[in-house]
Design an enzyme around this catalytic site. Structure first.
Site, PDB file in Angstrom:
ATOM      1  N   LEU A  82       9.886 -21.230  -4.819  1.00  0.00           N
ATOM      2  CA  LEU A  82       9.025 -20.274  -4.108  1.00  0.00           C
ATOM      3  C   LEU A  82       7.608 -20.383  -4.663  1.00  0.00           C
ATOM      4  O   LEU A  82       7.416 -20.442  -5.880  1.00  0.00           O
ATOM      5  CB  LEU A  82       9.563 -18.848  -4.332  1.00  0.00           C
ATOM      6  CG  LEU A  82       8.663 -17.707  -3.835  1.00  0.00           C
ATOM      7  CD1 LEU A  82       8.628 -17.652  -2.314  1.00  0.00           C
ATOM      8  CD2 LEU A  82       9.150 -16.359  -4.384  1.00  0.00           C
ATOM      9  N   ASP A 108       0.833  -1.209   0.000  1.00  0.00           N
ATOM     10  CA  ASP A 108       0.000   0.000   0.000  1.00  0.00           C
ATOM     11  C   ASP A 108       0.869   1.261   0.000  1.00  0.00           C
ATOM     12  O   ASP A 108       1.990   1.250   0.499  1.00  0.00           O
ATOM     13  CB  ASP A 108      -0.911  -0.016   1.240  1.00  0.00           C
ATOM     14  CG  ASP A 108      -2.034   0.998   1.129  1.00  0.00           C
ATOM     15  OD1 ASP A 108      -2.316   1.479   0.012  1.00  0.00           O
ATOM     16  OD2 ASP A 108      -2.629   1.329   2.177  1.00  0.00           O
ATOM     17  N   HIS A 139       2.123   3.489  -8.955  1.00  0.00           N
ATOM     18  CA  HIS A 139       1.900   2.066  -9.262  1.00  0.00           C
ATOM     19  C   HIS A 139       3.045   1.536 -10.121  1.00  0.00           C
ATOM     20  O   HIS A 139       3.552   0.433  -9.903  1.00  0.00           O
ATOM     21  CB  HIS A 139       0.574   1.859  -9.992  1.00  0.00           C
ATOM     22  CG  HIS A 139      -0.630   2.259  -9.183  1.00  0.00           C
ATOM     23  ND1 HIS A 139      -0.767   1.929  -7.863  1.00  0.00           N
ATOM     24  CD2 HIS A 139      -1.745   2.971  -9.509  1.00  0.00           C
ATOM     25  CE1 HIS A 139      -1.920   2.414  -7.404  1.00  0.00           C
ATOM     26  NE2 HIS A 139      -2.524   3.050  -8.393  1.00  0.00           N
TER      27      HIS A 139
HETATM   28  C1  IPE Z   1      -5.470  -2.533   0.088  1.00  0.00           C
HETATM   29  O1  IPE Z   1      -5.142  -1.194  -0.046  1.00  0.00           O
HETATM   30  C2  IPE Z   1      -5.493  -3.218  -1.246  1.00  0.00           C
HETATM   31  C3  IPE Z   1      -4.220  -3.415  -1.939  1.00  0.00           C
HETATM   32  C4  IPE Z   1      -3.056  -2.974  -1.554  1.00  0.00           C
HETATM   33  C5  IPE Z   1      -4.309  -4.170  -3.162  1.00  0.00           C
HETATM   34  P1  IPE Z   1      -6.227  -0.025  -0.142  1.00  0.00           P
HETATM   35  O2  IPE Z   1      -5.467   1.226  -0.375  1.00  0.00           O
HETATM   36  O3  IPE Z   1      -7.260  -0.372  -1.150  1.00  0.00           O
HETATM   37  O4  IPE Z   1      -6.893  -0.049   1.296  1.00  0.00           O
HETATM   38  P2  IPE Z   1      -7.735   1.064   2.062  1.00  0.00           P
HETATM   39  O5  IPE Z   1      -8.814   1.517   1.140  1.00  0.00           O
HETATM   40  O6  IPE Z   1      -6.803   2.178   2.391  1.00  0.00           O
HETATM   41  O7  IPE Z   1      -8.222   0.392   3.301  1.00  0.00           O
HETATM   42  C1  IPE Z   2      -1.679   0.330  -3.290  1.00  0.00           C
HETATM   43  O1  IPE Z   2      -1.443   1.690  -3.310  1.00  0.00           O
HETATM   44  C2  IPE Z   2      -1.938  -0.239  -4.656  1.00  0.00           C
HETATM   45  C3  IPE Z   2      -3.295  -0.752  -4.893  1.00  0.00           C
HETATM   46  C4  IPE Z   2      -4.309  -0.665  -4.078  1.00  0.00           C
HETATM   47  C5  IPE Z   2      -3.501  -1.394  -6.158  1.00  0.00           C
HETATM   48  P1  IPE Z   2      -2.614   2.749  -3.264  1.00  0.00           P
HETATM   49  O2  IPE Z   2      -3.036   3.041  -4.659  1.00  0.00           O
HETATM   50  O3  IPE Z   2      -3.689   2.298  -2.372  1.00  0.00           O
HETATM   51  O4  IPE Z   2      -1.866   3.995  -2.664  1.00  0.00           O
HETATM   52  P2  IPE Z   2      -2.423   5.005  -1.578  1.00  0.00           P
HETATM   53  O5  IPE Z   2      -2.877   4.191  -0.418  1.00  0.00           O
HETATM   54  O6  IPE Z   2      -3.549   5.751  -2.221  1.00  0.00           O
HETATM   55  O7  IPE Z   2      -1.262   5.873  -1.245  1.00  0.00           O
HETATM   56 MG    MG Z   3      -4.053   2.535  -0.414  1.00  0.00          MG
END
Ligand code: IPE
Ligand code: IPE
Ligand code: MG
Length: 232
Positions: free
Chosen positions: A123, A12, A29
């Site tokens: 793995l 995240d 990303h």
């Molecule tokens: C969780 O992250 C999902 C992934 C990393 C794939 P999110 O960014 O979607 O989670 P919330 O919305 O902050 O809880």
């Molecule tokens: C995690 O990073 C990637 C996915 C959920 C696919 P985020 O896109 O949630 O990044 P933040 O949390 O908004 O910084």
């Molecule tokens: Mg996120």
């Protein structure tokens, strides 16, 4: 010192990493992908046997369509670019989640990759796409009901139908970006998992950061309901 057998990661913070640099979210990303490769290689190198990565959650479809498309295209591109290399590295790749909403082309690639890498041993890599913990439990129950072989659902029965079966439960769970929540990742499987939260954003989570998480894991005493004196 013991290396966790199974590590599960919520990757995240990509959006915030980009925002800090005044870049569009999707740049985060793209940068995050580099860390995915680094962490897979490092896990394989240090002897982790199972690695589960949360790449796209069921709730992530709610994001703007442009971001969802970008993520799906990125996934497709990476599947094309990386799977042969991972196959050579003896990585068994499996995708966990609901495939019904994914593009046909992604589903086809996924099937090819799973077949090709099925016998690999070094793995076990699970990539969670259109996955959620509640989805996993519900699909398991529905499959048990549809088969009609079991009168009662017990813990042992249900576990055989989870998408992660036959992998052991994660020993170490990691979430980057400072959020202290599970966000519907594995729910059942983390019952006794050690939970590690770091404020590092995913594009900054390098192999040294993984080593730090593992060092922390090695200080934990896993008691599973017993008392210290009963261990060993
Ligand atoms: C969780 O992250 C999902 C992934 C990393 C794939 P999110 O960014 O979607 O989670 P919330 O919305 O902050 O809880
Ligand atoms: C995690 O990073 C990637 C996915 C959920 C696919 P985020 O896109 O949630 O990044 P933040 O949390 O908004 O910084
Ligand atoms: Mg996120």
């Amino acid at each position: 010192m013991s290396i966790p057998k199974h590590i599960a990661i919520i990757m995240d913070g990509n959006g915030r990493w980009a925002k800090k640099r005044l870049l569009p979210r999707v740049a985060g990303h793209a940068r995050g992908v580099k860390r995915v490769k680094e962490i897979i290689e490092h896990c394989s190198h240090i002897g982790v046997k199972y690695l589960t990565l949360f790449a796209f959650g069921r709730e992530n479809w709610k994001r703007p369509q442009t971001e969802v498309s970008f993520l799906m295209n990125l996934l497709l591109e990476q599947l094309d670019k990386e799977f042969l290399h991972l196959h050579e590295e003896d990585v068994k790749i499996r995708f966990i989640g609901d495939r019904s909403r994914l593009d046909k082309i992604i589903c086809e690639k996924i099937e090819v990759i799973e077949k090709l890498t099925n016998a690999n041993k070094k793995l076990n890599l699970n990539v969670a796409v259109d996955y959620s913990g509640s989805y996993d439990i519900i699909q398991a129950i529905n499959t048990v009901l549809a088969e009609g072989k079991h009168k009662n659902i017990t813990r042992e029965v249900l576990e055989k139908y989870l998408l992660t079966y036959p992998n052991p439960a994660p020993d170490l769970f990691i979430r980057t970006s400072g959020e202290i929540r599970i966000s519907n990742f594995m729910l059942w499987q983390i019952a006794y998992t050690e939970l590690y939260f770091t404020s590092k954003l995913w594009p900054d989570f390098n192999k040294q950061a993984l080593d730090d998480a593992i060092k922390w894991f090695q200080t934990r005493e896993r008691r599973y309901g017993k008392i210290s004196e009963q261990l060993e």
